[in-house]
Design an enzyme around this catalytic site. Sequence first.
Site, PDB file in Angstrom:
ATOM      1  N   GLU A 169      -5.539  -1.174  10.356  1.00  0.00           N
ATOM      2  CA  GLU A 169      -5.942  -2.517  10.751  1.00  0.00           C
ATOM      3  C   GLU A 169      -6.750  -2.425  12.030  1.00  0.00           C
ATOM      4  O   GLU A 169      -6.775  -1.387  12.691  1.00  0.00           O
ATOM      5  CB  GLU A 169      -4.710  -3.401  10.991  1.00  0.00           C
ATOM      6  CG  GLU A 169      -3.806  -2.893  12.106  1.00  0.00           C
ATOM      7  CD  GLU A 169      -2.596  -3.776  12.316  1.00  0.00           C
ATOM      8  OE1 GLU A 169      -2.723  -4.995  12.124  1.00  0.00           O
ATOM      9  OE2 GLU A 169      -1.530  -3.247  12.687  1.00  0.00           O
ATOM     10  N   GLU A 207       0.831  -1.187   0.000  1.00  0.00           N
ATOM     11  CA  GLU A 207       0.000   0.000   0.000  1.00  0.00           C
ATOM     12  C   GLU A 207       0.875   1.250   0.000  1.00  0.00           C
ATOM     13  O   GLU A 207       2.071   1.199   0.308  1.00  0.00           O
ATOM     14  CB  GLU A 207      -0.923   0.021   1.220  1.00  0.00           C
ATOM     15  CG  GLU A 207      -0.212   0.108   2.550  1.00  0.00           C
ATOM     16  CD  GLU A 207      -1.158   0.006   3.736  1.00  0.00           C
ATOM     17  OE1 GLU A 207      -2.320  -0.379   3.523  1.00  0.00           O
ATOM     18  OE2 GLU A 207      -0.738   0.317   4.857  1.00  0.00           O
ATOM     19  N   ASN A 230      -6.944  -4.452  15.613  1.00  0.00           N
ATOM     20  CA  ASN A 230      -6.449  -5.480  16.520  1.00  0.00           C
ATOM     21  C   ASN A 230      -7.604  -5.874  17.423  1.00  0.00           C
ATOM     22  O   ASN A 230      -8.078  -5.058  18.223  1.00  0.00           O
ATOM     23  CB  ASN A 230      -5.266  -4.958  17.337  1.00  0.00           C
ATOM     24  CG  ASN A 230      -4.028  -4.788  16.484  1.00  0.00           C
ATOM     25  OD1 ASN A 230      -3.539  -5.743  15.890  1.00  0.00           O
ATOM     26  ND2 ASN A 230      -3.522  -3.574  16.394  1.00  0.00           N
TER      27      ASN A 230
END
Length: 708
Positions: free
Chosen positions: A292, A200, A294
């Site tokens: 992301e 990315e 977690n």
Amino acid sequence: MFKKILVANRGEIACRVFRTAKRMGLKTVAVYSDADARAPHVLMADEAVRLGPAPAAESYLKAELILLAAKETGADCIHPGYGFLSERESFARACAEAGIAFVGPPPNAIAAMGDKIESKKLAKQAGVNVVPGFLGEIADTDEAVRIAGEIGYPVMMKASAGGGGKGMRLAWSEQDVREGFEATKREGLASFGDDRVFIEKFIESPRHIEIQVLGDQHGNIVYLNERECSVQRRHQKVVEEAPSPFVTPKMRAAMGEQAVALARAVGYYSAGTVELIVSGADTTGESFYFLEMNTRLQVEHPVTEEITGLDLVEQMIRVAAGEPLAFAQGDVGIHGWSIENRVYAEDPYRGFLPSIGRLVRYNPPGASEAADQDPSSPRRRGSITHVADGAADVASLDPRLRGDDGEGGEHAETQAIVRVDDGVAEGGEVSMFYDPMIAKLITWAPTREAAIDAQVAALDAFEIEGPGTNIDFLSALMQHPRFREGRLTTGFIAEEYPDGFHGAPASAELLRDLAAIAAFAATAQADRGRRIEGQLGHRLQPPANWVVRIGGVDHEVHVSPDAISVDGAPLEIGIEYTPGDRLIEAELAGEARLSVRIAPTRTGFRLTTRGASHVARVLPARVAPYARHLLEKVPPDLSKFLIAPMPGLLVRLDVAVGDKVEAGQPLAVVEAMKMENILRAEKSATVKTVNAAAGDSLAVDQVILELE
């Protein structure tokens, strides 16, 4: 509510969960490998079960052994901590099938967010901003080079199942991709059992901001503000704080709402974190992107606890038991400021190489004050004293955390609080098999500046002997003007320490104070020698006048029972020291307090404080003129050797006898503590001999090869 909890983890996080569980009245079960047989988390639990040998793959990653331990001990719930099995969908499902509650999210949420490629697709569908990039599977290095070129450099290569800074490579050019793509795949496979990699766009001048979310099984989800985690090294977080000095209330709300939307979209409950990357160049604060999620508890969760007054471990246990949240979004505030530093076993003076070995001395700040108290004393072990027993009702929080101005309210005068979360003890060993983190040092104060100052003071008082640590480096970070101003990016460390770390700069005033402290220590030792000699009938007069060389400057210091003078000027300083002490406490003018770690040398002392070690040569004034030209030992030239900088596994050797190499050329790859380290040639030469082969276990300073 549950009756007995098993923690499927080790070290600091296992101790952390046990503290809360014991406060809630739950019985506790520890599991351990052979390397951890006498570790604090094992001794702290009511029961303990051996899993297997030291390697995690043969112990802590064996889900079937952990479930068997739970059944044998009658544990009705399992907390996975972080790392190991905490984000394994299969483990959460296995717990459910065994009739044991998993203290974490449902398996489908773990699966949805555990795959970074799929999670980005889901985030985009949920209306969350995502970073531009290629989310498909990449076959080989050539395809990776093509994709990186299409996205535009710089790019970030990431293992799809990665986390904790592992399995990540920043590439500024095609050569970087060719060198790093296969290594990223190997790290992903070794650490997470998945070698898929995605690429990315790398956001320049990025800040790493994360939102803590908390949800129950009844559809209630809230966000508990943000954490700033921009100070990183090799994509591994080093310093975390809450709140962020960059985030505005408008930005916080936008980030929090997107994080909640994502959690709701995947049916999430428990305590998880949505990680975002923010362009530091965007003054509007609107350019933030999803990195992301977690799904487990984060290492840095204490700073959120400190500014909200909520025990996140307790919340996870209550949610797993089916209880609804006892508060709503409007009840969550920001009270004061909290900072966490990760104390690692690594040597910042040698490129942050991992350091292992026995903790010959381990004395965290506040330990001596808590020595006669319960082992879970908040000064010693990090108990959260400001969380009420029972449900975490905001109305029942300690008054220190209530206020309307976000800076401590009417209790802004409250002094700073120091908290140490650890899972080690003096005499224990930092093993090559696990993460090198020794402890987490957390401070809370009404303001950011006060929380930073508390960190500096606590780091000075943190005594660790044995393996090398990053304490000096952490102190230097806390004192750095750019950090104190809050001008942070994920490149902060690389930008401010391009040539490595060589100790924090010391002012002339600090060196003067250290000269006085060294002379005082020398006087105390000489006086002790006089009293011992006096027992034999001799009367010796200890020197009172000294010449102290420190920082390349000679200081004339006079020590008397009532005063100390440096270079003829009286110094306002009060010193607490007894020969043999490892820590000196000094009261300076203006009520400032200085903690100095002291170690004797052949001609004086090594004094460590404020992020650096200083060698003080201390000589009686009467002999100093004759000893000013002592020869300094010149270190040998080792540039013709390739030496193992740390214990580890020689994963790859790229050259053979007779090969010509250029300065900077990769020669070998050594894996230590789950991270690969590329060793490069220091000069252009020809390989003369090769002393090791791929697959060999290396000792520190072992010669791998020799150049002509």
